[in-house]
Enzyme design. Sequence first.
Site, PDB file in Angstrom:
ATOM      1  N   CYS A 115      26.270 -27.080 -34.675  1.00 31.80           N
ATOM      2  CA  CYS A 115      27.670 -26.812 -34.362  1.00 31.80           C
ATOM      3  C   CYS A 115      28.411 -28.094 -33.952  1.00 31.80           C
ATOM      4  O   CYS A 115      28.756 -28.896 -34.796  1.00 31.80           O
ATOM      5  CB  CYS A 115      27.792 -25.704 -33.323  1.00 31.80           C
ATOM      6  SG  CYS A 115      29.424 -24.919 -33.305  1.00 31.80           S
ATOM      7  N   HIS A 223      24.351 -21.347 -35.621  1.00 32.46           N
ATOM      8  CA  HIS A 223      23.539 -21.469 -34.403  1.00 32.46           C
ATOM      9  C   HIS A 223      22.136 -20.902 -34.631  1.00 32.46           C
ATOM     10  O   HIS A 223      21.849 -19.758 -34.251  1.00 32.46           O
ATOM     11  CB  HIS A 223      24.221 -20.739 -33.241  1.00 32.46           C
ATOM     12  CG  HIS A 223      25.384 -21.475 -32.678  1.00 32.46           C
ATOM     13  ND1 HIS A 223      25.270 -22.322 -31.590  1.00 32.46           N
ATOM     14  CD2 HIS A 223      26.677 -21.525 -33.057  1.00 32.46           C
ATOM     15  CE1 HIS A 223      26.454 -22.856 -31.316  1.00 32.46           C
ATOM     16  NE2 HIS A 223      27.331 -22.384 -32.195  1.00 32.46           N
ATOM     17  N   GLU A 225      19.531 -21.655 -33.074  1.00 29.44           N
ATOM     18  CA  GLU A 225      18.787 -21.537 -31.804  1.00 29.44           C
ATOM     19  C   GLU A 225      18.841 -20.135 -31.230  1.00 29.44           C
ATOM     20  O   GLU A 225      18.031 -19.772 -30.377  1.00 29.44           O
ATOM     21  CB  GLU A 225      19.331 -22.545 -30.782  1.00 29.44           C
ATOM     22  CG  GLU A 225      20.575 -22.126 -30.018  1.00 29.44           C
ATOM     23  CD  GLU A 225      21.875 -22.172 -30.830  1.00 29.44           C
ATOM     24  OE1 GLU A 225      22.933 -21.729 -30.311  1.00 29.44           O
ATOM     25  OE2 GLU A 225      21.835 -22.668 -31.974  1.00 29.44           O
TER      26      GLU A 225
END
Length: 254
Positions: A115, A223, A225
């Site tokens: 990001c 994202h 993660e």
Amino acid sequence: MSLSNVPMIGVVACNQQIGLHPFNIVGEKYLLSVVNGAKGFPLVIPSLGIDLPIQALLSRLDGILFTGSPSNVEPHHYQGPSSAAGTHHDPKRDATTLPLIQAAIDAGIPVLGICRGFQEMNVVFGGSLHQKLHEVGQYIEHREDKNAPLDVQYGLSHKIDIVPGGLLHDAWGCDFAEVNSVHTQGVDRLGKGLQPEAHALDGLVEAFSVKEAQAFALAVQWHPEWKVQDNRFYSSIFDAFGNACRLHAAKREK
């Protein structure tokens, strides 16, 4: 966790004012993605806005994760127009990450940008950013609904087409995937020496790699993660990053 044979992975912090004091903070999801996804150990790199001992730092790390953030890169770094009033910036992070990205890639340290980290990497290589994709007129809605529950905000939002033969394709093994979409900014002009790795269906660059990098150097706009262990595509990204970090660790220990 045992630290034997575990790569040490730097995770860049944001500088944020909380009450009367400035703090350096990292979202726990990024730290856990290093532990559970890359199988490494996270070491926080503070964004203090001072000259980093970059070479000393890089000599001790096996990889660096450049995280997402509520803040945006200040547009003067890419000769962009001034931001709208109220835009959140983090000049101390800019002062930390922009030189660190270039130095890490030059030194052959594996890097993963997410990001804001993706946007930082584009800027470092001379690229520019759309500050408000939703006002450009040619893109789908990439922003999340901030009033929705977190699992909805970070839920799968749209498909991406993955470039065959690239770093991301090698990691995942498929021509497409679904990703979340939690961003307002995006690539306008892709930086020199960057190779597109994936596009949204509206044509927006969603991932790129660094063509001449000596080691793993990937950046993604989404994202991965987020609940990395529950998503095989996201896990494949951190697996590839972690493997590159372990390879670097093995070389460093010789």
